[in-house]
Design a protein around this motif. Structure first.
Motif, PDB file in Angstrom:
ATOM      1  N   SER A  98      31.619   8.016  10.412  1.00 38.07           N
ATOM      2  CA  SER A  98      31.257   6.663  10.848  1.00 38.07           C
ATOM      3  C   SER A  98      32.363   5.673  10.518  1.00 38.07           C
ATOM      4  N   THR A  99      32.943   5.804   9.334  1.00 42.24           N
ATOM      5  CA  THR A  99      33.990   4.854   8.922  1.00 42.24           C
ATOM      6  C   THR A  99      35.231   4.992   9.793  1.00 42.24           C
ATOM      7  N   ARG A 127      35.430   5.771  12.867  1.00 49.14           N
ATOM      8  CA  ARG A 127      35.223   5.102  14.165  1.00 49.14           C
ATOM      9  C   ARG A 127      35.409   3.591  14.015  1.00 49.14           C
ATOM     10  N   ASP A 128      34.978   3.077  12.871  1.00 47.49           N
ATOM     11  CA  ASP A 128      35.145   1.656  12.609  1.00 47.49           C
ATOM     12  C   ASP A 128      36.633   1.290  12.511  1.00 47.49           C
ATOM     13  N   GLY A 174      30.832   1.254  10.256  1.00 45.28           N
ATOM     14  CA  GLY A 174      30.154   2.237  11.100  1.00 45.28           C
ATOM     15  C   GLY A 174      28.986   1.627  11.830  1.00 45.28           C
ATOM     16  N   ASP A 188      27.008   4.514  17.868  1.00 46.70           N
ATOM     17  CA  ASP A 188      28.055   5.511  18.144  1.00 46.70           C
ATOM     18  C   ASP A 188      27.514   6.930  18.031  1.00 46.70           C
ATOM     19  N   ARG A 243      24.588   6.461   9.945  1.00 45.75           N
ATOM     20  CA  ARG A 243      24.308   5.026   9.839  1.00 45.75           C
ATOM     21  C   ARG A 243      22.969   4.687  10.510  1.00 45.75           C
TER      22      ARG A 243
END
Lengths: 529, 309
Positions: A407-408, A410-411, B33, B37, B270
């Protein structure tokens, strides 16, 4: 997450030490039963509702049949649709349906089923699968026509998707949001008996099943009476379950486990072509990669052959463009293929003004060629990233690795903090090009941050302006070739899919039909008599 | 007296829970995040993404999102998981029994064996018995749970074939995970028990009891243990919260569901409502555990009751 990664690494090392414990395989499979460990990528499904879910596993394909099946070579074959016809303008598709098909609850499958099923996708996360279907017309009880709002040559691919397994309409309508949790009704070779989220799914044979697709050798009900799909997140534990007879089939075996598995007499291993590639996107907006020469030099520094042989011991295949080998849009002009050429890479960097420094790192205007190389906290990707880092170093690029959770990272892409990254995708359709290179998806998924007028024009032609399948292939090929000419990424590797099974307990067909290990194979699996 | 004290402490849970809910919400939402997605798939359009963001209210301000969530919680509704697509309460309810089973048994096992070992260590001072327990404590405190889990599997499941390698089908599948988690717990409880006994044993009143000629067992069971139990009870009470979510790595290795595994999966994706709901549950469990510990201490020690008057 970091703990789990550490755990994964250590558990793999523990697994490697298993060899010191000598033991044989026990044959614990019960008559007619098989236990299968799902691959890591298919864990965590919370429902067997194909219409509303965003995460489905292999068991879904056993519960539901589809109108169309896809083979490993990406060709399409009849299943619940015995034939189909596309109009010349691509605005209508007519499907002849199979007669005599019944759902698990006795409901009859016919044209009305399809007319009721397609509208169910409206306002769901999977609505895009049927977005081009304007309406469904029932021509007769076994003929249905899709009237299209635009030509959709990708329709057959969508119809072959697990997400387009056809549920029994009575059950689906009556259960609403609860459908798929305790009850899932399809026409497939197995019925859902038990589903414990995060633990296991048990399916039992549909004895009435007389309609497998031609991709299966067995043309009747499945040989197995019961299949239990277990969710075992740790690969080492799953391997030990196979070793002790706790499971009969292990899906998604990591390539680095293969030598240990192949050394075991009673383990059969099937390696089939994969459905994705590993690649290194290059951020075209971040200097020095805004210079096309530096991008090309970076891509040419990657030795795909060495990666295949040293990291993956020859299992899988080399990647020299962005698509898997079986997709026709990958049949590009050979001059555009990305292949290791260290001499040319170095020459290009010289041309771009990056002179080799005394410490082996190139310099320009007093600044070293030091770049960021991002990767995910996945042990396989991390290993691959380290090899890429070494290969870049050979031409004078100093790549500094940073590891993120999924997730990180993608950020970070969205914030445009990246330069190079090692990542992978799993998708057997050319529209993956649009996903990763569309100007409307900058940051993520368009990690290359690429957009230009020609790309957008070629993308639109491929995605929405192709009338026929042949035209779609030609359009995607043109789009693919243009992207290759701009050096937006370096292809790294095409992974294989590995399946291991206990030869003492089950028999598995030698040749697997279909792009993945799914229902067409499961109806052919039998217990050892 | 005890009842009044208990009610006072129970009421404290409400403001503390509210404060914790704010902290949990902010931490979860400020993490880099985005759940969307993890929801969108190849083929969906950028417009689909925007629509999904709006559908789950993620386009609203954090302030609005928090109040929507907390007002739902007030009515007993934990909301709907974004990525896992089920009601959060259902997901927690499905995973909770596995956590309670594993954590509860490991708690009982480690508490009982830890207490006994702590007493043995104290009773056998300066002998091999004490050295053995001290060695065990050192090992139990330092061996990583997942490593021990794999060794347990290799020895008891693969080599001896006594227990299944993984899963949660019946009680036999619980033995190895309980032993694995219990090992670390035993070390902790034994260490605290031993130290508490040593400290209380040095008190003047114990010397007096010895001088009065009371037998060693009488001093141990009637005077020493009741006094030494105070810090042990505190440690045990704090571990009640750990029962629910402290077994993530062991759940991972043994392929068992559980609240910890659910939390880790949701965190990776997330899936905000699931992470928030699970963390709130864990926080409540810790608070309730602390409350039980405090009440037990108050019941055991009149000085604590007096201090709260």
């Amino acid at each position: 997450m970091r703990n789990l990664t550490k755990l994964n690494l250590l558990s793999r090392s523990a697994m490697l030490s298993v060899g010191i414990i000598a033991m044989g395989f026990s044959s614990m499979a019960m008559a007619g039963e098989a236990t299968v460990a799902l691959p890591a990528s298919e864990l965590g499904a919370t429902s067997y509702d194909p219409i509303r879910s965003s995460n489905l596993n292999a068991a879904t394909s056993l519960i539901y049949d589809r109108l169309v099946e896809q083979d490993a070579d990406q060709s399409f074959h009849p299943h619940l649709a015995v034939s189909w016809e596309e109009s010349a303008d691509g605005l209508s598709w007519t499907f002849k349906l199979r007669d005599g098909v019944k759902f698990h609850d006795g409901e009859v499958f016919n044209a009305e089923t399809i007319a009721s099923w397609i509208p169910d996708f409206k306002d769901t996360e999977n609505a895009f699968l049927v977005a081009a279907i304007e309406k469904v017309e029932v021509v007769d009880p076994l003929t249905v026509r899709f009237v299209m709002s635009r030509p959709e040559p990708n329709l057959l691919y969508n119809l072959a998707s697990t997400f387009m397994g056809i549920p029994g309409q009575k059950s689906y309508d009556s259960l609403g949001e609860d459908y798929g949790v305790s009850t899932a009704v399809g026409t497939g070779p197995f019925k859902l008996t038990k589903f414990e989220i995060g633990l296991e799914t048990v399916v039992t044979r549909n004895d009435d099943y007389a309609w497998p697709s031609a991709l299966s050798t067995n043309q009747g009900a499945a040989h197995l009476e019961t299949v239990t799909f277990r969710e075992i997140p740790d690969q080492s534990t799953a391997f030990l379950e196979l070793k002790t007879g706790g499971i009969d089939v292990l899906m998604g075996v990591p390539t680095d486990f293969l030598p240990i598995l192949k050394a075991e007499e009673n383990v059969g291993v099937i390696t089939m072509a994969g459905t994705g590639i590993s690649y290194m996107p290059i951020n075209t907006t971040s200097a020095p990669f805004d210079d096309i020469k530096v991008r090309q030099a970076t891509a040419l520094a990657i030795n795909q052959k060495a990666i295949l042989e040293s990291v993956y011991k020859g299992v899988g295949s080399q990647a020299n463009h962005f698509l898997i080998d079986t997709l026709p849009a990958g049949d590009v002009n050979p001059k555009l293929l990305v292949s290791f050429d260290a001499a040319k890479s170095k020459a290009l960097l010289d041309e771009a003004g990056w002179a080799m420094g005394d410490d082996g790192v190139r310099m320009k205007d007093g600044a070293p060629l030091q770049v960021k190389l991002f990767t995910k906290n996945d042990s396989d990707l991390k290993r691959l990233t380290q090899v890429v880092q070494a290969q870049l170093k050979d031409v004078g690029i100093d790549a500094v690795i940073t590891v993120f959770d999924s997730s990180t990272i993608r950020d970070e892409y969205k914030k445009n903090n990246h330069q190079l990254a090692v990542r992978s995708y799993d998708w057997n359709n050319s529209d993956i090009l649009e996903w990763f290179f569309s100007g409307t998806r900058l940051g993520y998924p368009n990690v290359s941050m690429w957009t230009d007028e020609k790309s957008e024009m070629l993308k639109d032609a491929a995605m929405t302006k192709s009338s026929t399948s042949a035209e779609r292939i030609a359009n995607f090929k043109a789009y693919h070739e243009h992207l290759l000419s701009q050096h937006l990424f370096a292809p790294l590797y095409q992974p294989a899919q590995n399946i291991a099974f206990n030869k003492d307990t089950v028999t598995v067909p030698d040749a697997i039909r279909g792009p993945r290990f799914r229902s067409q194979t499961f109806v052919d699996i039998d217990v050892v008599k | 007296m005890i009842l009044k004290y208990s009610i006072q402490r129970l009421l404290m849970i409400i403001p503390v829970s509210l404060a914790i809910s704010v902290v949990i919400f902010l931490i979860v939402h400020l993490l880099p995040g985005d759940p969307i997605d993890n929801l969108i798939r190849v083929g969906s359009s950028p417009e689909d993404r925007i629509a999904l963001t709006a559908k789950y209210g993620l386009d609203q301000s954090l302030f609005e999102q928090y109040f929507l969530w907390i007002s739902q919680i007030m009515t007993g509704d934990f909301g709907q998981a974004i990525v896992l697509r089920r009601p959060v309460a259902d997901l927690i309810a499905q995973n909770l029994p596995y956590s309670l089973q594993l954590g509860g048994l490991a708690f009982l096992f480690s508490s009982i064996v830890g207490l006994i070992l702590g007493i043995v260590a104290w009773a056998s001072q300066k002998t091999w018995g004490e050295q053995f327990v001290k060695g065990f404590i050192l090992l139990g405190s330092t061996v990583p749970g997942f490593w021990l889990a794999l060794l347990m599997i290799l020895f008891f499941a693969v080599n001896l074939g006594w227990f299944p390698v993984s899963g949660a089908r019946d009680w036999t599948a619980l033995v190895l995970p309980v032993l694995t988690i219990g090992f670390g717990g035993i070390a902790l409880v034994a260490r605290v028990t031993r130290v508490a006994l040593l400290e209380v044993g040095r008190e003047d009143f114990i010397t007096l009891l010895h001088a009065k000629g009371l037998s060693r067992p009488t001093i141990l069971f009637r005077h020493l243990i009741p006094h030494a139990l105070l810090p042990v009870v505190t440690i045990l009470a704090l571990r009640i919260g750990w029962i629910l979510g402290g077994a993530v790595t062991v759940e991972f290795v043994f392929g068992r569901p559980g609240l910890g595994s659910l939390l880790i999966r949701a965190l990776g994706q997330r899936d905000y409502p699931v992470v928030q709901g699970s963390l709130l549950m864990l926080a409540l469990a810790v608070m309730i555990g602390t409350l039980i510990g405090d009440i037990a201490q108050a019941a055991m020690d009149p000085r604590i009751r007096e201090a709260t008057k």
